[in-house]
Each structure stands twice: as structure tokens, then as C-alpha cells.
Motif scaffolding. Sequence first.
Motif, PDB file in Angstrom:
ATOM      1  N   SER A  36       0.847  -1.193   0.000  1.00 56.73           N
ATOM      2  CA  SER A  36       0.000   0.000   0.000  1.00 56.73           C
ATOM      3  C   SER A  36       0.881   1.241   0.000  1.00 56.73           C
ATOM      4  CB  SER A  36      -0.896   0.005   1.238  1.00 56.73           C
ATOM      5  OG  SER A  36      -1.670   1.181   1.282  1.00 56.73           O
ATOM      6  N   THR A  37       0.557   2.185  -0.849  1.00 61.50           N
ATOM      7  CA  THR A  37       1.344   3.416  -0.950  1.00 61.50           C
ATOM      8  C   THR A  37       0.830   4.520  -0.035  1.00 61.50           C
ATOM      9  OG1 THR A  37       0.018   4.204  -2.804  1.00 61.50           O
ATOM     10  CG2 THR A  37       1.981   2.911  -3.336  1.00 61.50           C
ATOM     11  N   VAL A  38      -0.158   4.216   0.773  1.00 62.14           N
ATOM     12  CA  VAL A  38      -0.710   5.211   1.700  1.00 62.14           C
ATOM     13  C   VAL A  38      -0.446   4.758   3.135  1.00 62.14           C
ATOM     14  CG1 VAL A  38      -2.492   5.978   0.091  1.00 62.14           C
ATOM     15  CG2 VAL A  38      -3.007   4.157   1.702  1.00 62.14           C
ATOM     16  N   SER A  39      -0.513   5.698   4.063  1.00 59.73           N
ATOM     17  CA  SER A  39      -0.232   5.381   5.456  1.00 59.73           C
ATOM     18  C   SER A  39      -1.365   4.569   6.080  1.00 59.73           C
ATOM     19  CB  SER A  39       0.011   6.665   6.253  1.00 59.73           C
ATOM     20  OG  SER A  39      -1.127   7.494   6.189  1.00 59.73           O
ATOM     21  N   ALA A  40      -0.991   3.772   7.037  1.00 56.02           N
ATOM     22  CA  ALA A  40      -1.964   2.917   7.723  1.00 56.02           C
ATOM     23  C   ALA A  40      -2.991   3.767   8.455  1.00 56.02           C
ATOM     24  CB  ALA A  40      -1.251   1.998   8.696  1.00 56.02           C
ATOM     25  N   GLY A  41      -4.227   3.366   8.351  1.00 55.16           N
ATOM     26  CA  GLY A  41      -5.294   4.029   9.086  1.00 55.16           C
ATOM     27  C   GLY A  41      -6.074   5.068   8.318  1.00 55.16           C
ATOM     28  N   ASN A  42      -5.581   5.518   7.144  1.00 52.79           N
ATOM     29  CA  ASN A  42      -6.387   6.502   6.417  1.00 52.79           C
ATOM     30  C   ASN A  42      -7.508   5.792   5.654  1.00 52.79           C
ATOM     31  OD1 ASN A  42      -5.553   5.720   3.830  1.00 52.79           O
ATOM     32  ND2 ASN A  42      -4.019   7.320   3.659  1.00 52.79           N
ATOM     33  N   ALA A  43      -8.362   6.529   5.021  1.00 55.72           N
ATOM     34  CA  ALA A  43      -9.552   5.948   4.392  1.00 55.72           C
ATOM     35  C   ALA A  43      -9.206   4.919   3.320  1.00 55.72           C
ATOM     36  CB  ALA A  43     -10.424   7.051   3.800  1.00 55.72           C
ATOM     37  N   SER A  44      -8.243   5.206   2.481  1.00 57.66           N
ATOM     38  CA  SER A  44      -7.864   4.268   1.419  1.00 57.66           C
ATOM     39  C   SER A  44      -7.313   2.972   1.998  1.00 57.66           C
ATOM     40  CB  SER A  44      -6.825   4.895   0.490  1.00 57.66           C
ATOM     41  OG  SER A  44      -7.371   6.003  -0.171  1.00 57.66           O
ATOM     42  N   THR A  46      -7.982   1.711   4.998  1.00 59.16           N
ATOM     43  CA  THR A  46      -9.078   0.999   5.664  1.00 59.16           C
ATOM     44  C   THR A  46      -9.941   0.261   4.653  1.00 59.16           C
ATOM     45  OG1 THR A  46      -9.069   2.640   7.428  1.00 59.16           O
ATOM     46  CG2 THR A  46     -11.036   1.273   7.217  1.00 59.16           C
ATOM     47  N   ILE A  47     -10.268   0.916   3.545  1.00 57.78           N
ATOM     48  CA  ILE A  47     -11.065   0.273   2.497  1.00 57.78           C
ATOM     49  C   ILE A  47     -10.327  -0.946   1.955  1.00 57.78           C
ATOM     50  CG2 ILE A  47     -11.973   0.557   0.155  1.00 57.78           C
ATOM     51  CD1 ILE A  47     -12.533   3.510   0.949  1.00 57.78           C
ATOM     52  N   ALA A  48      -9.039  -0.801   1.709  1.00 60.78           N
ATOM     53  CA  ALA A  48      -8.248  -1.923   1.188  1.00 60.78           C
ATOM     54  C   ALA A  48      -8.248  -3.087   2.163  1.00 60.78           C
ATOM     55  CB  ALA A  48      -6.822  -1.458   0.910  1.00 60.78           C
ATOM     56  N   ARG A  49      -8.113  -2.820   3.442  1.00 64.11           N
ATOM     57  CA  ARG A  49      -8.106  -3.888   4.439  1.00 64.11           C
ATOM     58  C   ARG A  49      -9.445  -4.618   4.502  1.00 64.11           C
ATOM     59  NH1 ARG A  49      -3.560  -3.747   7.714  1.00 64.11           N
ATOM     60  NH2 ARG A  49      -2.270  -1.894   7.347  1.00 64.11           N
ATOM     61  N   VAL A  50     -10.536  -3.876   4.426  1.00 68.52           N
ATOM     62  CA  VAL A  50     -11.864  -4.503   4.460  1.00 68.52           C
ATOM     63  C   VAL A  50     -12.081  -5.373   3.229  1.00 68.52           C
ATOM     64  CG1 VAL A  50     -14.349  -4.019   4.357  1.00 68.52           C
ATOM     65  CG2 VAL A  50     -12.893  -2.745   5.941  1.00 68.52           C
ATOM     66  N   VAL A  51     -11.753  -4.839   2.053  1.00 70.54           N
ATOM     67  CA  VAL A  51     -11.946  -5.586   0.809  1.00 70.54           C
ATOM     68  C   VAL A  51     -11.056  -6.816   0.776  1.00 70.54           C
ATOM     69  CG1 VAL A  51     -11.644  -5.496  -1.699  1.00 70.54           C
ATOM     70  CG2 VAL A  51     -12.756  -3.602  -0.517  1.00 70.54           C
ATOM     71  N   LEU A  52      -9.771  -6.663   1.112  1.00 69.60           N
ATOM     72  CA  LEU A  52      -8.849  -7.794   1.043  1.00 69.60           C
ATOM     73  C   LEU A  52      -9.147  -8.846   2.100  1.00 69.60           C
ATOM     74  CD1 LEU A  52      -5.493  -6.043   0.127  1.00 69.60           C
ATOM     75  CD2 LEU A  52      -7.100  -7.240  -1.364  1.00 69.60           C
ATOM     76  N   ASP A  53      -9.721  -8.444   3.227  1.00 68.84           N
ATOM     77  CA  ASP A  53     -10.143  -9.431   4.223  1.00 68.84           C
ATOM     78  C   ASP A  53     -11.225 -10.339   3.638  1.00 68.84           C
ATOM     79  OD1 ASP A  53     -10.293 -10.557   6.957  1.00 68.84           O
ATOM     80  OD2 ASP A  53     -12.290  -9.643   6.934  1.00 68.84           O
ATOM     81  N   GLN A  54     -12.186  -9.743   2.942  1.00 68.99           N
ATOM     82  CA  GLN A  54     -13.250 -10.536   2.329  1.00 68.99           C
ATOM     83  C   GLN A  54     -12.723 -11.406   1.183  1.00 68.99           C
ATOM     84  OE1 GLN A  54     -16.420 -10.956   3.375  1.00 68.99           O
ATOM     85  NE2 GLN A  54     -15.715  -9.796   5.127  1.00 68.99           N
ATOM     86  N   VAL A  55     -11.844 -10.848   0.373  1.00 69.24           N
ATOM     87  CA  VAL A  55     -11.263 -11.623  -0.722  1.00 69.24           C
ATOM     88  C   VAL A  55     -10.468 -12.798  -0.157  1.00 69.24           C
ATOM     89  CG1 VAL A  55      -9.617 -11.574  -2.644  1.00 69.24           C
ATOM     90  CG2 VAL A  55     -11.209  -9.674  -2.321  1.00 69.24           C
ATOM     91  N   ARG A  68       4.045   1.087   2.530  1.00 64.39           N
ATOM     92  CA  ARG A  68       5.324   1.675   2.140  1.00 64.39           C
ATOM     93  C   ARG A  68       5.030   3.061   1.575  1.00 64.39           C
ATOM     94  NH1 ARG A  68       9.844  -2.254   1.114  1.00 64.39           N
ATOM     95  NH2 ARG A  68       9.120  -4.128   2.136  1.00 64.39           N
ATOM     96  N   THR A  69       5.050   4.009   2.466  1.00 66.42           N
ATOM     97  CA  THR A  69       4.664   5.371   2.091  1.00 66.42           C
ATOM     98  C   THR A  69       5.888   6.213   1.771  1.00 66.42           C
ATOM     99  OG1 THR A  69       4.747   6.105   4.386  1.00 66.42           O
ATOM    100  CG2 THR A  69       2.661   5.211   3.607  1.00 66.42           C
TER     101      THR A  69
END
Length: 133
Positions: A36-44, A46-55, A68-69
Motif C-alpha cells: 500500500s502506498t498510503v499510510s496505515a489508518g487513512n480511508a484508502s 481501511t477500504i483496502a483492508r476490508v476488501v482484502l479481508d473478504q477476498v 510503504r509510504t
Amino acid sequence: MSLRSACGAMACAVLIALAPAALAQDWPNRSIVAVSTVSAGNASDTIARVVLDQVGRQIGQSFVIENRTGAGGTIGSASAAKADPDGYTLLLLTASQGSAVALYKTLPYDPVNDFIPVAMFGVQPSVLVAAPS
């Protein structure tokens, strides 16, 4: 039927016969790294974590998210570009990555040829506001 047509038909038949063997490979058989190119905890993130958890639940394998920001996302992108092309590394981007080509003289990766788009799983609008004065 010409010799050329017969050879083409034979090649197609062989490819069709081998296709199920290619599909039968065990993937994924280990965790998948999502850079992930964004810092942990921001909206992008969080969305990635939710989606990838389901996948991960659907494919029976876990995702390891590496944040890795820095440098406008180029650090994470460079890391993903250097990973083995084995299908076990994904790059999570935001739309701001498109500006890296204009902002930097050289990049440690080719943004067009080093990556293959897989899926878009979110749209996050941005708003620019300014004081009336």
C-alpha cells in the motif's frame, strides 16, 4: 484445407487440451503481499483492508498489507515493481499515483509496463475548497 490452416487448427487443439492443466495450478498456496502506498489508518488503507479481508476469506488465503509510504507513492510502487512476478504481490494505488510521471524526472519503475491493472474497488472523491477572498 491448406497446410497452414491445418497447422493452426492443430495448435489450437493442443492449447485447448492444455488449458485445464494450466488452470489446475495451486494458487494461492501462500499469503499474498499487498503493498500500500498510503499510510496505515487513512480511508484508502481501511477500504483496502476490508476488501482484502473478504477476498482472503473467499480464496482461502490471507493478505499481508505492507504500508510503504513516501515520495508520493513511488517508494511503494518501486517495491512492488521489483517483486517476483509470481502473482503474490499486489500494489494498492490511489489516483494520485498518476501524477508521479509529471512530478519526477525519473522513476525506479515504468508505470505503464511494470504493472497490470487487476481491479478497482473504490472511488474516493476529493474536493478542493478555498476562501471566497
